[in-house]
Enzyme design. Structure first.
Site, PDB file in Angstrom:
ATOM      1  N   GLN A  63       0.841  -1.193   0.000  1.00 45.12           N
ATOM      2  CA  GLN A  63       0.000   0.000   0.000  1.00 45.12           C
ATOM      3  C   GLN A  63       0.878   1.245   0.000  1.00 45.12           C
ATOM      4  O   GLN A  63       1.686   1.422   0.923  1.00 45.12           O
ATOM      5  CB  GLN A  63      -0.878  -0.025   1.263  1.00 45.12           C
ATOM      6  CG  GLN A  63      -1.779   1.164   1.446  1.00 45.12           C
ATOM      7  CD  GLN A  63      -2.103   1.396   2.915  1.00 45.12           C
ATOM      8  OE1 GLN A  63      -1.232   1.719   3.716  1.00 45.12           O
ATOM      9  NE2 GLN A  63      -3.354   1.218   3.273  1.00 45.12           N
ATOM     10  N   GLY A  64       0.752   2.083  -1.001  1.00 43.56           N
ATOM     11  CA  GLY A  64       1.541   3.312  -1.070  1.00 43.56           C
ATOM     12  C   GLY A  64       0.709   4.526  -0.727  1.00 43.56           C
ATOM     13  O   GLY A  64       0.223   5.217  -1.625  1.00 43.56           O
ATOM     14  N   TYR A  65       0.522   4.757   0.552  1.00 41.82           N
ATOM     15  CA  TYR A  65      -0.289   5.912   0.990  1.00 41.82           C
ATOM     16  C   TYR A  65       0.592   6.941   1.697  1.00 41.82           C
ATOM     17  O   TYR A  65       0.801   8.036   1.205  1.00 41.82           O
ATOM     18  CB  TYR A  65      -1.396   5.468   1.949  1.00 41.82           C
ATOM     19  CG  TYR A  65      -2.592   4.778   1.322  1.00 41.82           C
ATOM     20  CD1 TYR A  65      -2.598   4.388  -0.010  1.00 41.82           C
ATOM     21  CD2 TYR A  65      -3.733   4.516   2.079  1.00 41.82           C
ATOM     22  CE1 TYR A  65      -3.705   3.759  -0.569  1.00 41.82           C
ATOM     23  CE2 TYR A  65      -4.840   3.891   1.529  1.00 41.82           C
ATOM     24  CZ  TYR A  65      -4.821   3.508   0.206  1.00 41.82           C
ATOM     25  OH  TYR A  65      -5.913   2.883  -0.337  1.00 41.82           O
ATOM     26  N   SER A  66       1.097   6.570   2.887  1.00 41.81           N
ATOM     27  CA  SER A  66       1.805   7.541   3.734  1.00 41.81           C
ATOM     28  C   SER A  66       3.080   8.035   3.068  1.00 41.81           C
ATOM     29  O   SER A  66       3.719   7.312   2.313  1.00 41.81           O
ATOM     30  CB  SER A  66       2.175   6.909   5.072  1.00 41.81           C
ATOM     31  OG  SER A  66       1.029   6.548   5.787  1.00 41.81           O
ATOM     32  N   SER A  99       4.726  -1.705   4.346  1.00 43.14           N
ATOM     33  CA  SER A  99       5.043  -3.076   4.738  1.00 43.14           C
ATOM     34  C   SER A  99       4.927  -3.968   3.512  1.00 43.14           C
ATOM     35  O   SER A  99       4.138  -3.678   2.611  1.00 43.14           O
ATOM     36  CB  SER A  99       4.116  -3.547   5.858  1.00 43.14           C
ATOM     37  OG  SER A  99       2.797  -3.209   5.561  1.00 43.14           O
ATOM     38  N   GLU A 119      -9.854  -1.195   6.075  1.00 49.63           N
ATOM     39  CA  GLU A 119      -8.709  -1.417   6.958  1.00 49.63           C
ATOM     40  C   GLU A 119      -9.146  -1.407   8.413  1.00 49.63           C
ATOM     41  O   GLU A 119      -8.675  -2.195   9.213  1.00 49.63           O
ATOM     42  CB  GLU A 119      -7.631  -0.347   6.746  1.00 49.63           C
ATOM     43  CG  GLU A 119      -6.408  -0.583   7.617  1.00 49.63           C
ATOM     44  CD  GLU A 119      -5.351   0.505   7.476  1.00 49.63           C
ATOM     45  OE1 GLU A 119      -4.178   0.146   7.397  1.00 49.63           O
ATOM     46  OE2 GLU A 119      -5.703   1.691   7.471  1.00 49.63           O
TER      47      GLU A 119
END
Lengths: 361, 397
Positions: B127-130, B162, B245
């Site tokens: 997951q590429g969010y933060s 992660s 989530e």
């Protein structure tokens, strides 16, 4: 699988909510608090019309034959409105003692009167949990000698149910020879407790008494106190949120400051799961005997901790006004404080919980 | 209040038990919770899908089992797998976050291409969010994607990614409309981690391990078709994902397992020959945690009932992340205190207990309190959405 209140239970709770909202607003509570050791007769009569004193008593004896979860959600409402009524002893602990330990004759004589709201029944079990001030009651042949402290629903009781130091319950009439009575004034002016001193007082034993019966009466009392704290704590949170939404400082309502909002969130986060614990503990008293005692301990001790946090935090959110008598917030603060200590404070109750699981020598 | 399951559900429970008895021996030993599942774990997952114990409610067309959603059935499956100590359905960010998002907002082609292999454990996602500058204020993210012909060209950096080192694919938020207000300038892209220009660097945390990564993008070219939803709609697509989530956190059964391990530890550890369980202070703390755990467990049952009726449980749900993470951390904290000096041992030290899992947990769970919406953000959510309190006056645009 349904972990929720039933439609009937919601209706019951709503009817008690409406009754107390209308008949026991804060100004009435203030008046009653000036006469702690006087039963609020007209209010109790109103509660009796709703069937509250007999809610746990079987229909054969004129009661409603409901369960402990029903009683808990009613007492939650009593806590919410800091109702000055003799519910804990008269409607819960005394009838339960009679049902568990009384003879048929005793049940026939007393339960219908309790169910009708005609009599007040005080309950003396404090010394079965912990002895202070050298108190304790010894049973002789048809007599009691000794002292009982923190007798629940002490004022104007027509009958006392007294536990002796050998797990025996006894019926004692208030005018019995050799009985002296003294009121105990606590921080909580909405409920009456007192002292009974017995000097060879004639008493009628409940013939089916046992250690288990005494313990079950205490379990039920503890779950009710937890429910009372739940209702009182919920009301304190609502009052804090409402106050924070009105009070302005620095040109903003204080409820828009995170420092204040987060206090409210912390209170809600602590209280909301404990609602489910109270529900289960009450349900277990009727339906899950193997879990009942441990869960009564957990409900009592956990709500004591959550209650203390909510009581002080909600007061802080109200700032200086919370500390005054003007808002009357202290009635809830004190109710929660009383609930914490009565029938065993949290440390003592947790020690019992440890014993129950074989974790303490 | 009725804690029994109806005959219909008890019959379903028997089915699950029969399955477990028959197939238990084929279950893999370990699954590798967040990384790439082993081949044994993949075949186990596929067997579970085939019998409806994984991807249960995902339509058959997309590689699921195609059952109607029934929260009580899901619960029974979880209970029985846990009781039999058999690994249950694969859980990773692809399955729990990307799949529901694609099913809700993806194109038919995207669903057909990605859902099935993701469910089967064959495609691993990250997951590429933060970003370093965009944590709680995620919508301020700065990773840019500019249009060049048929491609987006991506430059920027993600953090807390992660499984990035294992992942085949990434679902990623990028800024495509820098001139629009921050929530309206974001797009949601999916692309291969093998695309040229991606660099993954392990991010070592206080635990001494690299549970996360940083991901750097330098002129990474992604075809414009690999967008989910419309350009500029990425924030709303992501919120559909974040909603999923939240459901992942706060598992009372996992907390109960840790609590039971703590009880065992307190019966084993001694100081001056006295067991920790016989120390009144430790014991009091233990029982206090037990009561809190009971409250969270019954709160979970309450949520289950609400969900099965399609009701919104309100506060009872909003408080779960905050309370569960805190309670889990407190359980570890007591374990550390019970061990005393032994509680600061780490790595492969002599006298280390449980391979250092308490020490690792005590540190890692602090990360969980911060991650996925910090405790402070949770308190904003509880007070604003749960209690109806006013929002902080907005300063930033």
């Amino acid at each position: 699988m349904e972990f929720a209140l039933s439609e009937e239970q919601r209706l019951l709770q709503d009817s008690v909510r409406r009754f107390l909202e209308q008949n026991s607003p804060l100004d009435k509570v203030r008046l009653a608090a000036g006469n702690t050791h006087t039963v609020q007769r007209s209010l109790w009569a109103g509660a009796s019309e709703l069937g509250i004193p007999g809610m746990l008593i079987p229909e054969d004896f004129g009661g409603m034959g409901l369960g402990f979860l029903d009683a808990a959600i009613v007492y939650e409402m009593f806590g919410r409105y800091v109702a000055p009524l003799p519910f804990l002893g008269t409607a819960v602990m005394a009838p339960l003692a009679l049902m568990l330990a009384g003879s048929e004759a005793q049940q026939e004589k007393w339960l219908p009167k309790i169910a009708a709201g005609e009599i007040i029944a005080g309950v003396a079990v404090t010394e079965s949990i912990g002895v202070r001030e050298g108190a304790g009651v010894k049973a002789g042949k048809g007599t009691l000698t000794g002292k009982a402290l923190f007798v629940v629903d002490w004022a104007e009781a027509d009958l006392y149910i007294v536990a002796d130091s050998d797990h025996g319950f006894h019926l004692v009439l208030p005018d019995a020879k050799g009985l002296s009575r003294r009121a105990l004034d606590t921080i909580d002016k909405t409920r009456s407790v007192g002292e009974l001193v017995f000097d060879q007082v004639s008493a009628e034993p409940l013939p089916r008494s046992s250690a288990d019966a005494v313990a079950r009466v205490i379990d039920a009392g503890r779950v009710m106190l937890a429910a009372d704290t739940l209702g009182a704590g919920q009301m304190m949170i609502e009052k804090a949120v409402a106050y924070a939404g009105e009070r302005k400082q620095f040109g903003r309502v204080i409820g828009s400051f995170q420092a204040v909002k987060h206090l409210c969130a912390e209170m809600a986060a602590a209280l909301e799961p404990s609602r489910s614990l109270v529900w289960y503990a009450a349900h277990a008293l009727d339906e899950v005997p193997g879990d009942a005692r441990l869960m009564a301990c957990h409900a009592k001790s956990h709500l004591s901790e959550v209650g203390r946090f909510v009581a002080r935090t909600a007061t802080e959110v109200h700032g200086g006004m919370g500390f005054t008598d003007l808002l009357g917030l202290h009635y809830w603060f004190k109710r929660i404080g009383f609930d914490r200590q009565l029938l065993g404070g949290p440390e003592l109750v947790r020690l019992e919980a440890a014993h129950l699981q074989g974790w303490a020598a | 209040m009725d804690l029994a399951y109806s005959p219909k559900y008890e019959a379903f429970r028997e089915e699950v038990r029969a399955f477990l008895t028959k197939y238990k021996s084929q279950a893999p030993k370990g699954l590798g919770a967040a990384g790439r599942p082993s081949p044994e774990a993949c075949s186990w997952q596929q067997l579970l899908i085939q019998h409806g114990y994984a991807a249960r409610t995902i339509p058959k067309d997309y590689g699921g089992y195609g059952a109607k959603p029934d929260i009580l059935e899901s619960r029974i499956i979880a209970e029985e797998f846990s009781a039999a100590r058999v690994p249950s359905a694969l859980q990773n960010q692809g399955i729990s976050m990307l799949v529901p998002t694609l099913l809700e907002l993806g194109t038919e082609e995207q669903k057909k291409k990605w859902v099935k292999p993701t469910l089967r454990g064959e495609v691993v996602w990250c997951q590429g969010y933060s970003e370093p500058g965009s944590g709680s204020d995620l919508a301020s993210l700065q990773t840019r994607a500019t249009v060049d012909g048929d491609d987006f060209v991506i430059n920027g950096q993600k953090i807390w990614t992660s499984t990035a080192h294992e992942a085949d694919m990434i679902f990623c938020l990028v800024r495509t409309e820098p001139d629009k207000p921050k929530h309206e300038g974001i797009s949601y892209l999916i692309f291969s981690m093998k695309t040229p220009g991606i660099e993954v660097r392990p991010l070592t945390t206080m635990t001494g391990h690299a549970e996360f990564n940083e991901v750097f993008f330098t002129d990474v070219r992604v075809p414009k078709t690999q967008i989910v939803g419309q350009r500029g709609q990425g924030w709303f697509v992501a919120n559909a994902t974040l909603k999923h989530e939240r459901g992942m956190l706060g598992d009372p059964a996992a907390m109960e397992t840790r609590f039971q391990a703590l009880v065992d530890l307190m019966h084993e550890e001694t100081v001056d020959g006295q067991r920790a369980i016989d120390n009144p202070i430790f014991r009091d703390r233990l029982v206090r945690l037990q009561a809190e755990l009971a409250a969270m467990k019954f709160n979970g049952l309450r949520l289950l009932t609400s969900a099965s009726k399609g009701e919104d449980p309100g506060l009872a749900r909003l408080i779960v992340k905050l309370q569960s993470c805190e309670l889990t951390h407190q359980i570890s904290a007591l374990a550390i205190d019970v061990m005393g000096e032994l509680g600061v041992l780490y790595d492969d030290s002599p006298y280390l207990r449980s391979h250092g899992s308490w020490q690792w947990g005590y540190m890692f769970q602090l990360g969980l309190i911060i991650g996925g919406g910090t405790a402070q953000i949770q308190k904003n959510i509880i007070s604003e959405r749960g209690l109806g309190m006013p929002r902080e006056p907005k300063l930033a645009k």
